[in-house]
Design a protein around this motif. Structure first.
Motif, mmCIF file in Angstrom:
data_model
loop_
_atom_site.group_PDB
_atom_site.id
_atom_site.type_symbol
_atom_site.label_atom_id
_atom_site.label_comp_id
_atom_site.label_asym_id
_atom_site.label_seq_id
_atom_site.Cartn_x
_atom_site.Cartn_y
_atom_site.Cartn_z
ATOM 1 N N GLU A 27 -11.812 -13.648 -0.139
ATOM 2 C CA GLU A 27 -12.501 -14.687 0.749
ATOM 3 C C GLU A 27 -13.614 -14.136 1.493
ATOM 4 O OE1 GLU A 27 -11.326 -18.738 3.298
ATOM 5 O OE2 GLU A 27 -10.024 -16.927 2.716
ATOM 6 N N ALA A 28 -14.702 -14.894 1.631
ATOM 7 C CA ALA A 28 -15.698 -14.370 2.503
ATOM 8 C C ALA A 28 -15.248 -14.676 4.031
ATOM 9 C CB ALA A 28 -17.079 -14.983 2.180
ATOM 10 N N ARG A 29 -14.343 -13.784 4.281
ATOM 11 C CA ARG A 29 -14.062 -13.661 5.810
ATOM 12 C C ARG A 29 -13.240 -12.472 5.921
ATOM 13 N NH1 ARG A 29 -12.648 -18.054 7.966
ATOM 14 N NH2 ARG A 29 -13.119 -19.422 6.427
ATOM 15 N N LEU A 30 -13.280 -12.088 7.105
ATOM 16 C CA LEU A 30 -12.397 -10.581 7.485
ATOM 17 C C LEU A 30 -11.412 -11.364 8.486
ATOM 18 C CD1 LEU A 30 -15.306 -8.127 7.985
ATOM 19 C CD2 LEU A 30 -13.263 -8.016 6.248
ATOM 20 N N GLY A 31 -10.233 -10.415 8.573
ATOM 21 C CA GLY A 31 -9.190 -10.905 9.663
ATOM 22 C C GLY A 31 -9.542 -10.314 10.760
ATOM 23 N N PRO A 32 -8.796 -10.426 12.045
ATOM 24 C CA PRO A 32 -9.167 -10.220 13.198
ATOM 25 C C PRO A 32 -8.946 -8.820 13.488
ATOM 26 C CG PRO A 32 -6.760 -11.376 13.220
ATOM 27 C CD PRO A 32 -7.633 -11.555 11.965
ATOM 28 N N GLU A 33 -8.078 -7.840 12.612
ATOM 29 C CA GLU A 33 -7.693 -6.613 12.928
ATOM 30 C C GLU A 33 -9.062 -5.601 12.646
ATOM 31 O OE1 GLU A 33 -7.165 -7.526 8.580
ATOM 32 O OE2 GLU A 33 -6.366 -8.329 10.645
ATOM 33 N N ALA A 34 -9.855 -6.210 11.653
ATOM 34 C CA ALA A 34 -11.217 -5.681 11.364
ATOM 35 C C ALA A 34 -12.129 -5.884 12.440
ATOM 36 C CB ALA A 34 -11.961 -6.249 10.070
ATOM 37 N N ARG A 35 -12.407 -6.934 12.959
ATOM 38 C CA ARG A 35 -13.179 -7.197 14.264
ATOM 39 C C ARG A 35 -12.786 -6.466 15.575
ATOM 40 N NH1 ARG A 35 -12.714 -12.504 12.058
ATOM 41 N NH2 ARG A 35 -11.070 -13.213 13.482
ATOM 42 N N ILE A 36 -11.469 -6.530 15.583
ATOM 43 C CA ILE A 36 -10.987 -5.764 16.673
ATOM 44 C C ILE A 36 -11.423 -4.209 16.763
ATOM 45 C CG2 ILE A 36 -9.087 -4.934 18.020
ATOM 46 C CD1 ILE A 36 -7.864 -7.926 17.390
ATOM 47 N N ARG A 37 -10.930 -3.798 15.529
ATOM 48 C CA ARG A 37 -11.417 -2.147 15.277
ATOM 49 C C ARG A 37 -12.823 -2.038 15.614
ATOM 50 N NH1 ARG A 37 -9.418 0.634 9.856
ATOM 51 N NH2 ARG A 37 -7.355 0.158 10.624
ATOM 52 N N LEU A 38 -13.666 -2.757 14.890
ATOM 53 C CA LEU A 38 -14.987 -2.557 15.268
ATOM 54 C C LEU A 38 -15.333 -2.685 16.756
ATOM 55 C CD1 LEU A 38 -18.136 -2.040 14.276
ATOM 56 C CD2 LEU A 38 -18.021 -4.488 13.680
ATOM 57 N N ALA A 39 -15.026 -3.755 17.397
ATOM 58 C CA ALA A 39 -15.172 -3.799 18.720
ATOM 59 C C ALA A 39 -14.735 -2.647 19.469
ATOM 60 C CB ALA A 39 -14.605 -5.060 19.069
ATOM 61 N N ASP A 40 -13.618 -2.163 19.206
ATOM 62 C CA ASP A 40 -13.098 -0.847 20.208
ATOM 63 C C ASP A 40 -14.016 0.334 19.941
ATOM 64 O OD1 ASP A 40 -11.198 -2.386 21.091
ATOM 65 O OD2 ASP A 40 -9.677 -1.877 19.631
ATOM 66 N N PHE A 41 -14.347 0.566 18.582
ATOM 67 C CA PHE A 41 -15.066 1.524 18.199
ATOM 68 C C PHE A 41 -16.417 1.316 18.754
ATOM 69 C CE2 PHE A 41 -18.228 3.368 15.113
ATOM 70 C CZ PHE A 41 -17.968 4.647 14.905
ATOM 71 N N LEU A 42 -17.059 0.320 18.945
ATOM 72 C CA LEU A 42 -18.367 0.284 19.465
ATOM 73 C C LEU A 42 -18.184 0.555 21.060
ATOM 74 C CD1 LEU A 42 -19.970 -2.519 17.622
ATOM 75 C CD2 LEU A 42 -20.496 -0.160 17.366
ATOM 76 N N ALA A 43 -17.301 -0.095 21.632
ATOM 77 C CA ALA A 43 -16.995 -0.118 23.280
ATOM 78 C C ALA A 43 -16.828 1.443 23.819
ATOM 79 C CB ALA A 43 -15.916 -1.146 23.453
ATOM 80 N N SER A 44 -16.108 1.981 22.813
ATOM 81 C CA SER A 44 -15.851 3.605 23.118
ATOM 82 C C SER A 44 -17.126 4.429 23.063
ATOM 83 C CB SER A 44 -14.690 4.221 22.309
ATOM 84 O OG SER A 44 -15.310 4.436 21.145
ATOM 85 N N GLY A 45 -18.004 3.908 22.421
ATOM 86 C CA GLY A 45 -19.133 4.729 22.359
ATOM 87 C C GLY A 45 -19.262 5.766 21.213
ATOM 88 N N ALA A 46 -18.092 5.649 20.195
ATOM 89 C CA ALA A 46 -17.896 6.729 19.115
ATOM 90 C C ALA A 46 -18.791 6.738 18.198
ATOM 91 C CB ALA A 46 -16.484 6.446 18.633
ATOM 92 N N HIS A 47 -19.659 5.524 18.285
ATOM 93 C CA HIS A 47 -20.539 5.624 17.237
ATOM 94 C C HIS A 47 -21.935 6.179 17.457
ATOM 95 C CE1 HIS A 47 -21.823 2.766 20.450
ATOM 96 N NE2 HIS A 47 -22.942 2.586 19.833
ATOM 97 N N GLY A 48 -22.187 7.036 18.770
ATOM 98 C CA GLY A 48 -23.012 7.988 18.946
ATOM 99 C C GLY A 48 -24.439 7.412 18.950
ATOM 100 N N GLU A 49 -25.627 8.088 18.245
ATOM 101 C CA GLU A 49 -26.852 7.305 18.039
ATOM 102 C C GLU A 49 -26.909 6.291 17.178
ATOM 103 O OE1 GLU A 49 -29.379 10.860 17.661
ATOM 104 O OE2 GLU A 49 -28.253 12.116 19.224
ATOM 105 N N MET A 50 -25.952 5.873 16.621
ATOM 106 C CA MET A 50 -25.976 4.831 15.456
ATOM 107 C C MET A 50 -26.042 3.520 16.015
ATOM 108 S SD MET A 50 -23.673 6.605 12.416
ATOM 109 C CE MET A 50 -22.334 6.645 13.351
#
Length: 348
Positions: A27-50
């Protein structure tokens, strides 16, 4: 339901006939775990210059935010499994290690062409359904979608792991307005195994299922634009474009067959290219050698910077000439890397 099941089977059969190795539906949707993981990754700055990862976070987190009419996602996998252990190159310090995925044609072009053929088939078979195709160039969370579509699961190295293809799958997606029955989730998992985490030369995994891209050799040699931080240079070894260590360490790879697509099989001149030869590339030579390759994207200067780090790590005096020749390179990042390499090869 029977009609949609029949259509789903026709789409799967067509995808496999086009050369895809894995096909799944979600189905064309994602569960909350994927959204939370992405938000945490970005909030931590672990994406660097991307910064592009954060620029369209909302669309990345929800397929229907990107395209409200989407109802189903077809997730496709194409194997690029190598015919040799990519870590073997580390025993040849005068040669450059290039990530398996970049040893031939740019996979974006290969997969996109196959997806377009499948999309055309779908439109005709379904009587005019709308479709959109994606290959790592749009705000699409490919790995969580592939997991929901039954292609595998996200391993502790954060990449997709397949029971049949190990860690060696290129992913692509087709979003469609069709409502297709979802596939069953894949069996399997990582269990207590931490081989991928232990294999990382720069300790880029602060915890299972978490990556700090700023410490990742793939990020440092491809996405990072400036001088490579000194703390990581020795660990990079002779890896001049990407790193496969965490992928190659996965025990599930023992089930993977060698990639069938000829355009993804390693070119002989990119299996173990001599560092001295690569360091001598000017802009024209770089473009000619890597035409059609994903390596071309980072440009000559960043690539030669990587080569010089490998030369400094080689501890092979015969390579000092290649580094000396670049001390006055017009690009200051290249010149700095050359000075570092010379210092390593000919310490004061």
């Amino acid at each position: 339901m029977n009609n949609t099941l029949a259509l789903r089977d026709r789409i799967r059969d067509k995808a496999l006939s086009l050369g895809f190795d894995a096909v799944g539906f979600a189905e064309a949707r994602l569960g909350p775990e994927a959204r939370i993981r992405l938000a945490d990754f970005l909030a931590s700055g672990a994406h660097g210059e991307m910064d592009w990862l954060a620029a369209r976070q909302e669309q990345r987190s929800d397929p229907r935010t990107l395209w409200p009419e989407a109802r189903s996602v077809i997730a496709l996998g194409l194997s690029y499994a190598p015919d040799e252990d990519p870590r073997a190159i580390q025993e040849r310090p005068d040669r450059g290690g290039i990530s398996v995925y970049a040893r031939n044609r740019d996979y974006h072009d290969v997969v996109r062409g196959m997806l377009k053929h499948l999309a055309q088939f779908m439109v005709k078979a379904a009587g005019g359904a709308d479709v959109k195709v994606f290959v790592d160039t749009a705000p699409v969370m490919e790995k969580p979608l592939a997991e929901r579509a039954g292609l595998g699961w996200q391993g502790k190295h954060t990449n997709l792991v397949s029971r049949r293809h190990g860690s060696w799958l290129f992913l692509g997606e087709i979003y469609t307005t069709l409502e297709l029955p979802p596939s069953a989730r894949s069996a399997g998992g990582c269990g207590s195994c931490t081989a991928c985490l232990a294999a990382c030369p720069t300790d880029a995994f602060p915890a299972p299922y978490r990556l700090d891209a700023r410490r990742c050799i793939s990020y440092l040699t491809i996405e990072h634009a400036g001088p490579i931080p000194h703390e990581f240079r020795a660990a990079i070894g002779n890896r001049i474009y990407g790193c496969d260590d965490c992928l190659a360490a996965c025990p599930w790879n023992r089930f993977a067959g060698v990639a069938r697509e000829a355009k993804l099989q390693a070119r002989d001149d990119l299996r173990a290219p001599p560092l001295a030869e690569l360091a001598a590339l000017d802009e024209a030579g770089f473009r000619a050698r890597f035409a059609g390759s994903p390596i071309k994207r980072i440009g000559r200067d960043r690539f030669v910077r990587n080569v010089l780090i490998a030369i400094g790590n080689a501890q092979t005096p015969a390579l000092s000439g290649a580094a000396l020749a670049l001390l006055r390179d017009p690009d200051p990042v290249v010149a700095e890397a050359a000075a570092w390499a010379v210092g390593k090869l000919r310490p004061a």
